[in-house]
Scaffold this motif. Structure first.
Motif, short mmCIF file in Angstrom:
data_model
loop_
_atom_site.label_atom_id
_atom_site.label_comp_id
_atom_site.label_asym_id
_atom_site.label_seq_id
_atom_site.Cartn_x
_atom_site.Cartn_y
_atom_site.Cartn_z
N TYR A 291 0.86 -1.17 0.00
CA TYR A 291 0.00 0.00 0.00
C TYR A 291 0.91 1.23 0.00
O TYR A 291 1.84 1.33 0.80
N CYS B 221 -5.00 2.22 7.10
CA CYS B 221 -4.90 1.15 6.09
C CYS B 221 -3.46 0.79 5.74
O CYS B 221 -3.21 -0.32 5.28
N ILE C 209 -6.30 -4.50 1.63
CA ILE C 209 -6.57 -3.07 1.42
C ILE C 209 -8.07 -2.85 1.22
O ILE C 209 -8.65 -1.93 1.81
N CYS D 297 -9.81 -3.22 4.55
CA CYS D 297 -9.58 -2.06 5.39
C CYS D 297 -10.44 -0.88 4.92
O CYS D 297 -11.04 -0.17 5.73
N THR D 298 -10.52 -0.70 3.63
CA THR D 298 -11.32 0.39 3.06
C THR D 298 -12.78 0.23 3.41
O THR D 298 -13.42 1.17 3.90
#
Length: 144
Positions: free
Chosen positions: A78, A108, A129, A132-133
């Motif tokens: 990320y 994140c 990711i 998390c988003t």
């Protein structure tokens, strides 16, 4: 809105597109990735509904899209600096939006600390990711 990995809210606003146009742009990126990462249509529809993929092929498709967009770097991580830059571009004069975008990025980026089985390919991390988003965007005022 941070559609799938930070794409809609942050990237979309920086491009001056509506939410629907942003979704369409992301779908175009995903379709580019289907050439090297073929998946069933049901998997594409699940991604569109923000369902975190379980199948490796779908995770890799997502990683491809994230890398094209810049959410992930070439090492399969990320990209926090990119997220900060997009938060700045997308604030639209709203400092709270900027602060919340950076806070969410700070949350994140912790996916980079999680051990994954595919390293630089980034497939497993792409799913993290997205997770998390989906879990955090509403907490920071971003609509999904």
């Amino acid at each position: 809105m941070w559609y799938i990995l930070l794409f809609l809210t942050m990237c979309g606003s920086s491009y001056g597109l509506t939410e629907e146009e942003i979704k369409a742009e992301f779908i175009k990126i995903v379709f580019k990735c289907t050439k090297d990462n073929p998946v069933d249509i049901s998997e594409l529809l699940a991604l569109q509904q923000l369902v975190v993929p379980k199948k490796k092929e779908t995770k890799c498709l997502l990683a491809c899209a994230y890398k094209i967009e810049g959410v992930m770097n070439s090492k399969g991580l990320y990209d926090l600096q990119h997220a900060y830059e997009i938060a700045e571009l997308s604030k639209n004069g709203d400092e709270k939006r900027l602060v919340n975008g950076k806070k969410m990025a700070d949350v994140c980026v912790k996916v980079n600390d999680i051990a994954v089985s595919d390293g630089e390919k980034g497939c497993d991390r792409a799913a993290l990711i997205l997770k998390c988003t989906v879990e955090n965007a509403p907490k920071f005022g971003f609509k999904l």
